[in-house]
Design an enzyme around this catalytic site. Structure first.
Site, PDB file in Angstrom:
ATOM      1  N   THR A 153      22.721   4.105   9.471  1.00  0.00           N
ATOM      2  CA  THR A 153      23.686   3.864  10.617  1.00  0.00           C
ATOM      3  C   THR A 153      23.089   3.766  11.928  1.00  0.00           C
ATOM      4  O   THR A 153      22.509   4.483  12.399  1.00  0.00           O
ATOM      5  CB  THR A 153      25.069   4.237  10.323  1.00  0.00           C
ATOM      6  N   CYS A 189      30.084  10.184  17.373  1.00  0.00           N
ATOM      7  CA  CYS A 189      30.056   9.732  16.255  1.00  0.00           C
ATOM      8  C   CYS A 189      29.035  10.957  14.749  1.00  0.00           C
ATOM      9  O   CYS A 189      28.190  10.927  16.289  1.00  0.00           O
ATOM     10  CB  CYS A 189      29.794   8.023  15.819  1.00  0.00           C
ATOM     11  N   HIS A 231      30.313   7.222   8.637  1.00  0.00           N
ATOM     12  CA  HIS A 231      30.104   6.888  10.531  1.00  0.00           C
ATOM     13  C   HIS A 231      31.932   7.585  10.757  1.00  0.00           C
ATOM     14  O   HIS A 231      32.672   5.935  10.412  1.00  0.00           O
ATOM     15  CB  HIS A 231      29.515   5.906  10.645  1.00  0.00           C
TER      16      HIS A 231
END
Length: 161
Positions: free
Chosen positions: A23, A29, A46
């Site tokens: 990711t 995040c 994620h």
């Protein structure tokens, strides 16, 4: 031939070795990489926000730490992993902007890390390593075969945790 599966923001994916999951753009995040070392089944979530109960339109399960981690574990078990053997590594949760105000809304990265740790503890999944906090974004690749969690950041030395 192995494949690297892309995980979007507020998304999750499960894979089986030799495949890997990646990711991009983990700022505030958090990327949660979980694996079963016996079956070599792994996954990556994620997550963007800590708590689905604080948001009205919370139908995107992978968006939140409380629901996304549970769903990742559920999908891994469905593929043949055992929750009792699962281990995790986490990255992200940065403070991307500097503000004088230390309100809850500004501390989103820190709150995401706290919520992630709380959920993993609740599920009895130990965190083997982490690269969280600070003030820079990260891109990660997780290899369920070895458990290596590769962390790349602009201007930083690549890490493997």
């Amino acid at each position: 031939m192995s494949e690297t599966i892309k995980v979007g923001m507020a998304d999750l994916r499960v894979c089986v070795s030799p495949d890997s999951v990646t990711t991009l753009g983990l700022g505030s995040c958090v990327g949660i990489a979980i694996r079963d070392p016996v079956t070599k089944i792994g996954g990556l979530a994620h997550i963007m926000l800590p708590d689905s109960t604080q948001i009205r339109n919370n139908s995107n399960i992978p968006k939140f730490a409380d629901t996304g981690i549970t769903e990742l574990v559920r999908q891994m078990v469905a593929k043949g992993a055992k929750q009792s053997r699962m281990v995790a590594k986490i990255a992200g949760g940065a403070q991307m902007f500097s503000f004088q105000n230390k309100s809850e809304m500004v501390r989103i990265g820190e709150r995401n890390v706290e919520a992630t740790k709380r959920k993993l503890a609740q599920l009895k999944i130990p965190i083997l390593a982490q690269d969280t906090g600070d003030s820079y974004g990260r891109t990660v690749i997780f290899y369920p075969e070895t458990g290596d969690f590769v962390i790349k950041a602009v201007g930083k030395v690549q890490k493997v945790i």
